[in-house]
Every structure is written in C-alpha cells, then in structure tokens.
Write an enzyme that holds these catalytic residues in place. Structure first.
Site, PDB file in Angstrom:
ATOM      1  N   GLU A 548       0.861  -1.191   0.000  1.00 24.41           N
ATOM      2  CA  GLU A 548       0.000   0.000   0.000  1.00 24.41           C
ATOM      3  C   GLU A 548       0.894   1.237   0.000  1.00 24.41           C
ATOM      4  O   GLU A 548       1.207   1.781  -1.041  1.00 24.41           O
ATOM      5  CB  GLU A 548      -0.946  -0.034   1.203  1.00 24.41           C
ATOM      6  CG  GLU A 548      -2.062   0.989   1.098  1.00 24.41           C
ATOM      7  CD  GLU A 548      -3.176   0.718   2.095  1.00 24.41           C
ATOM      8  OE1 GLU A 548      -4.110   1.522   2.139  1.00 24.41           O
ATOM      9  OE2 GLU A 548      -3.111  -0.290   2.828  1.00 24.41           O
ATOM     10  N   GLU A 819      -2.365   0.540  13.293  1.00 22.58           N
ATOM     11  CA  GLU A 819      -3.516   0.865  12.457  1.00 22.58           C
ATOM     12  C   GLU A 819      -4.823   0.552  13.178  1.00 22.58           C
ATOM     13  O   GLU A 819      -5.782   1.324  13.117  1.00 22.58           O
ATOM     14  CB  GLU A 819      -3.448   0.068  11.158  1.00 22.58           C
ATOM     15  CG  GLU A 819      -4.615   0.287  10.216  1.00 22.58           C
ATOM     16  CD  GLU A 819      -4.461  -0.487   8.929  1.00 22.58           C
ATOM     17  OE1 GLU A 819      -5.076  -0.082   7.923  1.00 22.58           O
ATOM     18  OE2 GLU A 819      -3.716  -1.489   8.908  1.00 22.58           O
TER      19      GLU A 819
END
Length: 938
Positions: A548, A819
């Site tokens: 990502e 996260e």
C-alpha cells in the site's frame, strides 16, 4: 537569524546594543547547498563553507528569530541589505514587528542568481508598564512609553539562489536506454564523459527522472539524498534537484552517471491491481543538466542528449513492495556500452523542491540475534523503523543471501501475512572477495605498498571486513529481519559480521518535544514520533510496509495538527497540497490518496476535507497566508462538489468510509462503524464550510466569507433538526457522533449541548473509559470531553490500559502507533483482519491533545505569535514538559506538582506573547524571557 542584546551605560543612561549571530531563512527552508564562498567583505566571515538556500521562486519570503532580549525590547523595524554577485548593494527599511514569512522587498531574482542578504534590527524598549507579576505586557504594549534604542549589529549574510525559474532554462533532453532498461532488466545506468578546463569556480547539477535516481560524478555520490526526485503528481508536476558538485569535478576528463530505479513511477505501487493497474510509464528516463561557471565568466552546459551512453547495473531487480536483488560480482560502476534514445518531454511542470529530501536520519543497532526453528537467523532491532538493513557478511562467490523484513513475530518467526502480496525481500549474490573498496581505506599503509604484497594485504583486509550488503533503491517497514543463505552449519552468526537498521525518511527538522511523569505516556508519545518519522517519507503515507504505502488524505487530515507540532512540515505538506490540487478531479472530487493512484474516485467525508483542513493547520502553525491563497481554489472546488450532493444542507447517502476502523466494527468490515455515516458526513461538511469562511476572511474575501458563514449556520440548523433530539441524543448514539457535534459546536442550543455532553460521559462510563472511536472520532473525543466539562474522563481515557486504548499497544511492546486498536491481540497473535499495520500514525493524533492539555501549550494566533500556557492537571501525573520551536523561536513550559504546590517554568521567545493560566485560576500575560509561576492546588 538569532541575536542577543547587551546592556551598557552611556553617561548614566541605559543603552542597548544587539549582537547578531546566525542567518536568515528563506521560505522556511534550511540551506540546501554547502559551498565555499569568497570572503573578505564586511560580515562575510572567513569564506569557508556556507549554506545556500535554493528556491524555486523569484521572490522568496524572509524569516528571522532573536535568541534573547532585555525586558520590554521589541522590534520596530529592520534594515535589509542585498548584495548581488557584482558587489552592488541595495538596502531597504521595513517598519513593523513582523519576523516570519516577510514578503521579499527587493527586485525579483532571475534564474541561477545568487545573492546575499543580511539584516539588523531597529528596536525600541517599552516603558515599565507591567502586570501584577512585574512582567511586561504583550506586543500591544497598551499605553506604555517606548524609547528607541540603537540598531543591532549586522547579521552574518545568508545566501539564497534561484533555481531554474523558466522552462526555457532547460537545454537538456530526456533520455532512456535504447535497449534494456525494462521492468525485468537490471536497473539502467545512463551517463557521459566530458572534459573540464582550468578555472572552474562553480558547478550545479540540475537533475530529475521518471523513476528515481542515484547520481555519481567520478564515482562519488553527488548527495546523501535517496529516492529523488520523489513522488509527485506525475501527470502534472515533477520535482528536480539542484546540487553543488564543484568539489567533485577535476581538470581534464570527468564522468557523470545516474542509476535509475523503478521507485513510485514504474513499481508495483502504481501497477498493483487495486491501484492504477499499470505503471505511470513503461520506460524510465533521465533529465540532467550540469552547468559550469569559470573564473573568466564563461559558462558551459553538459546536458543529457543522444550522445550519452547506457548500461546495466548490479541491481538486477528493485521494487518498493518486493525488495531489491543485487549481484555483487558486478562492478559498482558498470561499463556503459549501449546507446540512449531521446524521448519526448513528459510535458509537465518542473518544480524545485520545497521540502527536505529523503535521507538517512539515524541507525539502530540490533538488540538480539537468534536462530529460528526454520533455520533462519532472526535479528531484532527493538524498534519498528522504516528504511533498510546494512550488514556485513563473510561468504563464498555465488552464495545467495536473502533478508526478509517484518514488524512482528508469530510463533517465533516473521509474521508476513500482514504484508499481503509484498515480498519485502532483499537478495544478494556474493562476490566472495570481501569489500575491496573499504579494505583500501582500512588498510592504510598496506594499501600503499607496491606490488603483489600490497595487493595481497588489501585482499586479506577485504576478506576480514566481509562484503557490505545494503540496498539503495527500496525501503521497508520492520522491527525484525531474518537472514537466509549463511552457510555456517551450526551457527550462521559466524558469517554475520555486523548488522544495523538504517532509518530513512524526509529529513524534517524536529520542532516539538514532550515528556511527563508517566513512563507509559512517554512511550506512547515516542511511538507517535516514530510513526510520523517513518511514514513521512516524501509523501505522508498511511503505512510503510505492506503493498500500500499511499498518501491517504483522511490520515493526514486528522494528523496534521500533531505533525505541525512535532516537525517542521511547512514545505513537506505544502508540496503534498500542490499535488492534491493538481490531482483534484475536474468536478472538484479530491482523490482518496495523493498522489492519485485509484482509477475511480468519489467524494469521501473526512478524506476529501483534507483540501480545507490541512491548509488551515499549516496556517495556524506557521502563519502562512500564502498557502491559503494558493489552495483556495482547491478548497472551493471541493465545497462545490460536496454541496452538489447535499439535500437540505445535509450530506446524505453515498458510499462513505465513515468512522473507519471503529474498534467495535468487524475485523473484515472496517467501514461498518457505530456512527451513522450521514451524521459523520454532514458534520464534516459543516466543519469544512466553517473553516472555508475563516479562510475567506483571512484572504479579505469578505462577501464570500459571509456567504460561507450563512451556509455554515444553515448546516448546523439542519444537523440539529435531522440528527439531534431535544434530549441531546445524537443519531446512532455513540462516542464519535457526540465528539464531532460537541467539539465543532454543531449543537446550537446550550441546554441541548449540555445534555449531549452528559450522554457522551455516560457512553464513556459504560465502556469503562475505553476508546470506541475510529479514524474520524478519535482526534476529537478527548477535546469533546473537555468541552463537556469532563476532564477526569478524558484523563481516564488517555491513561487507560484496557483494550481498546492508546496504552494497550504500549503494554504489548509497541514502538509505533498501530492501524487498529488491536492489531495485536492480547494472546500475542496478529489481528485476523486483512489490514493490520503496526505503523500507522492516524490514532497518534492524540499527541496534539497531549501537547495542548497536559503540556498546556496552544497557539492562539497564527504562527504562535500569541500562545496560551494553561496546563490542565489530571490523572496521577505530577509533571510535564512541552517545548516547541515556533517561527519566532523556542517556547518551553515545564510544570511539576509537589505537595500541593504547582510550579511552572516558562520560556517565551522574542516576538511572542503568552497568556498564562494557572490551575488556581490566576492569569498572567508575559512577553519574551524566562518566567516562573507558583500556586497552591487543593
């Protein structure tokens, strides 16, 4: 610049004289070039190495700081003097007390022009008006008599140089290898040989690439930058670097070459199926222009063209996601026996950087090495970092050594599942000869011995040193690595001579520090700093390790205030915002990530609002009105796009991400938050319009400001009608919706607002003070509790350990912010969700609250010209310290609580006024200097 003031007596009268030491700053940039400048003139020093700031504008703004001054001293103006290359000097007087981002008062610079600027302060000393503590009043100095004092001495000169300001300044051509250089070929090297005559006094290399480059002159790297020119909106803007390479050139023949890597341009970060599905371009390309200036005034330019040559390199493969393969059999500087092809210009704007490049910022040693059950050598660095690994090994020719990277372990082995398709593996094919280059340096006298004995000595030293394994075209996010391919049967560590983690990131200046009496809270703050350091790598990425690593707008939108308080991100985020405006769709939609990679985009509340919220955060932190002016069209286009989707002043429906990663959402459905997405979207609509009204007012667009204020009022009214009951219940009745409604004053009735605050407290109590908010609710939940008069609940939440909480991850050994609130489960296993990063700064937005509430430092006017110092005591904390390097200088507050007595030590720089509020309720107003306050606390 910095200056201190000395006080002496002349015929019985006090006389103030300034002693200046330091340099001005241009466009808030640090000097980017180091060079030798001719001395001898007044203020020129000894002519040794001086810093030059390279700017991409003809009118760079000026800033300066004062180190100290006598009480009551204030700037009433400055004298500025500009010296051009021919020695011609221009002086100008500027009245007023401005010190930060002062408009360029001279004629515009031309491309390549270098000038020196120096300044001296024109000052006055206020009368003895003071508050109850004896401290002089603020910069308003109401009613106090001011007495002019002598001007300060001249500062040392500061040098600024204009880069290439016009497209016509470029004569070089874009080139690419005629053969090879494909995605599956070794990384190409492009270069040329050229002669330099005697009398060279200055040399500048202007260089950029489609891809990333590593440039060398005569075998020496031209800079310490990595991954230049960085990642920008390739369809619109491309950065180029400016390097002073004078010292690398020699009379006679010279060699200039550049290794090209895939980087963001041609790597999987673009071609990944979930992203663009194809690279930005199939071919890597180089644009290089070496400009030489000689003592007799001659100028020569060596530019990339069809006469350059190309060849392969020892880098067989490179990709940010997958890693790098390097064949150490091959030379560092390969033969360039192939041709190049001139290719058309990409037709985009070439811009000089406004932020520091990616560089090595520090190294981290290994804390342990063990052998895993699978037979790999496992190395723990004790800290989750972003960068690569530098190691030395001893091995045989042809031996393959691979290094894999991961953030956490599972069952004693690297946990690779969270990395998804990213291979994160660096592979090396050993030469078996050791590091001959380092051996010549290390051998010293041995290297100078003639004949076979000397060569044999160097070979022996090389074998002892082993081979240096280090990538140069990739980066990874990791705490752990495992190494495979070392041959020692029982103990592979016998072939591992040394290993360290190399930390990479944009080389931002640190500006904020914070510490308390709580070890756990201090670790949390350190985790925020490390998370920002790793993810601010050319662009503000969400994560640095998996497949990502994108510039998600929602993440930086919530984190921007924290970012501005920890590091100088003025240029970093200004550059990113320029890409945001460039990538914004014609209909005003802001892409979910910047630079854009997704082929389909839609308006996302809390993500697209970065177009308004991030510029405002920069304005508040740095007082930069120009960033608002430049981004204003982008802001209004976003407003127009969202307004087109509204119904009766509410943003309803649509496919929203909402309060992303609410801890109560299913692991595999992070958008299924408790908060109603319509409530969240409408709240963000109100927030952005409110800020847009403020921006318009700052820019003097008063009619537009009034129009936006009326719209904001209408949105709040609609919000209350649709989502808020008379009893203060907000639709979906969860922490996030109350936090947004309370913090942003969306509930207009005071009684209903109080009831909403009570309901928020009830929800927090019900969950035992744990966090029940996602990306959008978390940054405001603690402030909302304060606004509701629930300081004790806010402290209980930030100091809580039960999952979900900030300290839950600290208790499990986190060294960066995660996260998910539970990226690691209590049993040590990794969260089963597909997205599980252990380095994600969004939830670290809490640090802004810690700075303002626990530390007590809050800017109350743009650029920290005025600040509030008001620590709020709570929990079991007995001390805290906060310091911030503002545009005016260092602001520092240290407090402690001992035996019911509160003590505060405060440092205020020249140009700043501080309003101090003690826990007892006492108020003081002070200007620059050192101040101490005490009070009793019940």
């Amino acid at each position: 610049m910095t200056t201190s003031l000395e006080r002496s007596s002349v015929e019985g009268e006090p006389h103030y004289r300034a002693s200046v030491d330091g340099i001005l700053r241009f466009e808030q940039l640090q000097p980017t070039l180091r060079t030798r400048l001719g001395g001898g003139g007044e203020g020129d020093g000894d002519g040794l190495s001086a810093g030059i700031t390279v700017v991409g504008t003809a009118r760079p703004r000026l800033s300066w700081r004062y180190a100290s001054a006598e009480p009551g001293w204030r700037q009433r103006g400055v004298e500025l003097e500009l010296t051009r290359a021919d020695g011609f000097r221009t002086g100008i007087h500027l009245a007023g007390d401005e010190q930060a981002l002062v408009a360029w008062p001279f004629g515009p610079l031309t491309s390549r022009e270098r000038v020196a600027v120096r300044m001296r302060a024109c000052a006055e000393v206020a009368g003895e008006a003071s508050d109850a503590t004896g401290a002089t009043a603020g910069h308003a100095h109401g009613g106090s008599k001011a007495v002019a004092v002598a001007d300060s001495a001249w500062s040392a000169p500061a040098y600024v140089e204009a880069a290439l300001l016009e497209p016509g300044d470029w004569s070089a051509q874009w080139i690419t290898p005629a053969t090879g250089g494909g995605i599956f070929d070794p990384a190409p090297v492009l270069g040329t040989r050229f002669d330099v005559s005697d009398g060279l006094v200055d040399a500048r290399l202007r260089i950029t690439a489609l891809g990333i480059f590593e440039a060398r002159i005569n075998g020496a790297l031209v800079s310490e930058d990595h991954f230049a020119p960085g990642w920008s909106s390739y369809d619109h803007r491309l950065r180029y670097q400016n390097y002073d390479v004078t010292a690398l050139l020699q009379p006679g023949e010279n060699d200039l070459e550049a290794l090209l890597g895939n980087g963001w341009y041609r790597g999987r970060i673009a071609s990944f199926s979930l992203h663009r599905g194809h690279p930005y371009g199939e071919k890597l390309a180089l644009l290089a222009q070496l400009e030489l200036t000689f003592a007799d005034g001659r100028r020569e330019t060596i530019g990339s063209d069809g006469g350059w040559s190309a060849g392969g390199s020892r880098v067989l493969a490179n990709d940010f996601y997958d890693g790098q393969t390097t064949d150490l059999h091959l030379p560092v500087r390969p033969a360039r026996d192939g041709a190049v092809t001139v290719v058309p210009s990409p037709g985009v704007e070439l811009v000089a950087p406004v932020a520091p490049a990616v560089r090595e910022t520090q190294t981290v040693p290994a804390v342990s090495t063990t052998l895993t059950a699978s037979g790999r050598l496992l190395v723990d660095f004790g800290q989750n970092v972003v960068g690569w690994v530098r190691l030395r090994v001893r091995g045989e020719a042809g031996q393959r050594v691979s290094v894999r990277h991961a953030e956490v372990l599972e069952n004693g082995e690297l946990s690779l599942r969270p990395l998804r398709s990213a291979k994160v593996t660096d592979t090396y094919i050993l030469a078996g000869t050791g590091d001959a280059g380092a051996a010549w340096d290390a051998a010293g006298g041995v290297a100078g011995v003639a004949g076979a004995a000397g060569a044999a000595g160097v070979a022996s030293v090389a074998a002892e040193l082993g081979e240096l394994l280090e990538p140069n075209l990739v980066f990874h996010g990791f705490r752990y690595i495992d190494i495979d391919g070392l041959n020692a049967a029982e103990d592979p560590a016998t072939e591992l001579l040394s290993v360290e983690a190399v930390v990479l990131g944009s080389d931002l200046e640190r500006t904020g520090w914070f510490e308390t009496s709580s070890v756990e809270l201090n670790q949390l703050h350190q985790n925020v700093v490390w998370g920002m350091r790793g993810n601010f790598l050319d662009v503000p990425t969400d994560c640095p390790q998996r497949d990502e690593r994108l510039g998600w707008t929602g993440d930086i939108q919530v984190f921007a205030p924290t970012a501005t308080s920890l590091f100088d991100v003025s240029g970093f985020l200004s550059s990113w915002l320029a890409d945001l405006a460039a990538d914004q769709l014609p209909d005003g939609t802001v892409p979910a990530v910047i630079p854009r990679v997704f082929l389909e985009e839609k308006p996302l509340a809390g993500w697209g609002d970065a177009a308004v919220i991030v510029p405002w955060a920069l304005y508040e932190a740095y007082g930069d009105r120009a960033i608002l002016e430049r981004q204003y069209p982008s802001m209004t286009r976003w407003h127009d796009r969202v307004t087109a989707d509204t119904t009766d002043n509410l943003w309803l429906g649509g496919d929203q991400l909402g309060d992303w990663l609410d801890p109560l959402a299913p692991p595999d459905a992070p958008a299924k938050a408790q908060a109603d997405p319509d409530v969240v979207a409408s709240a963000y609509y109100a927030r952005s319009i409110d800020l847009l009204a403020r921006v318009a007012a700052v820019l003097g667009r008063h009619d537009e400001a009034e129009r936006y204020e009326r719209l904001a009022t209408g949105i709040r009214a609609a919000f209350n009608r649709e989502f808020v009951s008379p009893e203060g219940i907000v639709r979906s009745d969860c922490q996030t919706v109350y936090a947004l409604a309370i913090r942003w004053r969306l509930i207009t009735d005071a009684d209903v607002l109080a009831l909403a605050g009570q309901r928020l407290r009830e929800l927090v109590d019900e969950r035992n003070f744990t966090v029940a908010t996602g990306f959008l609710g978390t940054p405001v939940i603690l402030d909302a509790l304060l606004d509701a008069g629930q300081l004790d609940a806010a402290y209980a939440m930030v100091l809580g350990h039960e999952h979900p909480s900030w300290l839950y991850s600290v208790d499990l050994g986190a060294t960066t912010v995660w996260e998910r609130w539970d990226s690691l489960l209590p049993d040590g296993s990794v969260n089963p969700g597909e997205m599980t990063s252990f380095n994600h700064y969004a939830f670290g937005a809490v640090a802004d609250w810690m700075h303002r509430v626990i530390g007590g430092l809050t800017p109350t006017s743009p650029g920290y010209r005025d600040v509030s110092i008001a620590p709020r005591l709570g929990g079991d904390l007995t001390s805290a310290s906060i310091s911030h390097l503002s545009p005016f200088g260092l602001i520092a507050a240290d407090w402690c609580l001992n035996g019911g007595v509160f003590a505060l030590a405060l440092t205020v720089p020249v140009g700043v006024t501080a309003a101090v509020t003690l826990p007892s309720g006492e108020h003081h107003r002070v200007t620059h200097g050192e101040h101490v306050f005490t009070c009793d606390v019940p």
